[in-house]
Design an enzyme around this catalytic site. Sequence first.
Site, short mmCIF file in Angstrom:
data_model
loop_
_atom_site.label_atom_id
_atom_site.label_comp_id
_atom_site.label_asym_id
_atom_site.label_seq_id
_atom_site.Cartn_x
_atom_site.Cartn_y
_atom_site.Cartn_z
N THR A 104 0.85 -1.19 0.00
CA THR A 104 0.00 0.00 0.00
C THR A 104 0.88 1.23 0.00
O THR A 104 2.06 1.16 0.31
CB THR A 104 -0.85 0.10 1.27
N ASP A 105 0.31 2.37 -0.27
CA ASP A 105 0.99 3.62 0.04
C ASP A 105 0.79 3.85 1.55
O ASP A 105 0.06 3.12 2.24
CB ASP A 105 0.47 4.78 -0.80
#
Length: 773
Positions: free
Chosen positions: A289-290
């Site tokens: 994920t970011d």
Amino acid sequence: MIKKLTILILLAISVGAMAQQMPADKEARMEKFITELMSKMTLEEKIGQLHQISGGDVVSGELSSDGNKTAQQIRSGGVGSMLNAKGVEKVYALQKVAVEQSRLKIPLLFGMDVIHGYETAFPVPLAMASTWNMKQIETMARTAAVEASADGVCWTFSPMVDITRDPRWGRIVEGAGEDPFLGGAVAKAMVKGYQGEPGFATNTQILACVKHFALYGAPDAGRDYSTVDMSRLRMFNDYLYPYQAAVEAGVATVMSSFNEVDNVPATANKWLLDDLLRKQWGFKGLVLTDYASINDLPRHGIGDPVSTTIRALEAGTDIDMEAYAYHYMLPEAVRNGRVPMALIDKACRRVLEAKYQLGLFENPYKYCDVTRPAKEFFTKENRAKSRQAAGESFVLLKNDSITLNPAVPAKPLLPLAKQGTIAVIGPHGNNRPMMLGPWFYPHDIQRAATVVEGLKEAVGSKAKVVFARGCQPFESEEYAQRVYFGKEFEKDNRPDTEILAEALNVAKNADVIIATLGESTEMSGESSSRSILDLPKPQQDLLKALAETGKPIVLVLFTGRPLTINWEKANLPAILNVWFPGTEAAYAIADVLFGDVNPSGKLTATWPQSVGQIPIYYNGKNTGKPMDKWFQKFRSGYLDVSNEPLYPFGYGLSYTNFEYSDVILNDSVMSPKGQLTASVTVKNTGKRDGYEVVQLYICDKAASIIRPLKELKGFQKVFIKAGQSVKVDFQITSDLLKFYNSDLEYVCEPGDFDAMIGCNSVELKSAKFTLVE
Ligand code: BGC
């Protein structure tokens, strides 16, 4: 016009993993090793592999981790990787906890945003793209990988390949600009630079991570993290290729983006992460994920924390960066049957595979050689590479011929002679950190020489270099606080009138003024969108006051994005755009100002005249009512500004001139299996040797769907000696003519095309050809 029939050439299928494929025997050994290891792992240990925490040494998002508990979490097998742990000794100590104190001794991955260098800063990515030199870009990534790996980093969250057509968006500085063809080439060069040859045989090869998947560069209104909404056709034809190119180049990891894609946040978007990335493109690596983006999912309004966390896993997200969502929610979700164990296993296996491929199970301290920094940081060789890249990235926007003495013929203001008194005026002239640009975390941010120091060294005793600050970099203290979010910046506490008076006094006695102005380092980058793209007001006022002195002015412009510098273009004789050039800024600026390096950079994002023109990009479509010249009623345009950009895509001047011949095609028809050669002869008609970026654009004159007026399909950077000519050939194959049609099939269609070649996206010569069935 020829009636077009669709020729379906190839669907983009599973070409992705080619470059990262392992030899079959090695892959079998890896699978066996990981299967055995996983058979010993508890549920918590498996989920631990999916949990990434911050070391907190670098701030790139809101921290959730508790630094004090880090060792304890690692010891328990609850952490699989870390980001932002800075320093090889620290990395070594953390790795030691993992492999000597945790039950299964599984090594950690250490990631960081190594974006444009590590200890030696190179120009920011938008500047690197402006070199149009893929070797140069690969060298930047290789050098960054060598330095970062010497400090314990085995994973960089780069390349960022988000296409953007919106300079309000601050993160335009991190990518290659607006064009997918160029963006794809840059993506490949960077992956190759970071990862090196397949196999990660040496301790200077690190995992690359293509980001932000996908479409992060198209937020509504240019506001970071804002809504993204676009048709599938636009996605496939204009935005997705650079990510796919990175996958084709064997990128080991992918970071999903903060934004939504088709109304589903990328973090939890199964179509994006599974159907497209893994199934259609054949990506085999891991997806993370970011920053803490799983925590954003409920705020997007797609469900409660538990259900959205599960949705992220189901979509194909392997690692949760710093949200602690997998860590807190998945164990229970597996126990109560909401998440099948097989899903955890799949994600866990991908993380372990990355570790295996890097060789960490064989040698967990592969990237922990504490003797390397002293030998490999900020070396003479690395600095020379950065200086060369910087000089090549500068874009000469204007260089008028002037004379102050009517008896002397006018000549271009640049390059300058090393003589007389040279006044450097502006806050960027003696500020070290300002040279570096955003996304750069060296041990010492005061390492770069100042522009004044660089120029003094270049002129020696031949000329006098004087300095005055001239103004504050920002309109107000509040603005500065927003830009630097609590970080320190250098401020001049004298009254503004005193700062200006000093500058005018210095200017009065100078032969030439070098105005060092523009954005400050943190004005572009994450969470740094702007709605006004002018120079900050105090800088504009300073320039106007300097112009009144009648002295010749060179604007040396620092920026991370295109700016609406209309007044500056109209009123100053010379503008050299230097972006944020990195640690060697001062020397590279001197190289170009004094003509030791002839500028050759070209813009990779359109510069607008006005914010109202945004989104603005060269590869637009014609519309049914195109405006040929400003102004025509009932045509697509504005009352108050023409449709032209301030500076077009591909634009950049040189200290010499290049003349293009007509475009010659070796045939006027081509079959889908055949190819054509389009050639031009480029003559250097000036007095200096120079590099020219020769650009090929193609227009599909009539297709089953509306196609852009032109699209970049080739470029070559050629060196041409003064007075000499070079013939430049481009091969046109049907691959270059393909696009995604209404059924999202990747096709080329028979019919007429224009091949256009020139020095930028506007000044082009053209020839026609026909694709036959
Ligand atoms: C950024 C990413 C970056 C990550 C880790 C995020 O805020 O969007 O580009 O890789 O932080 O630092």
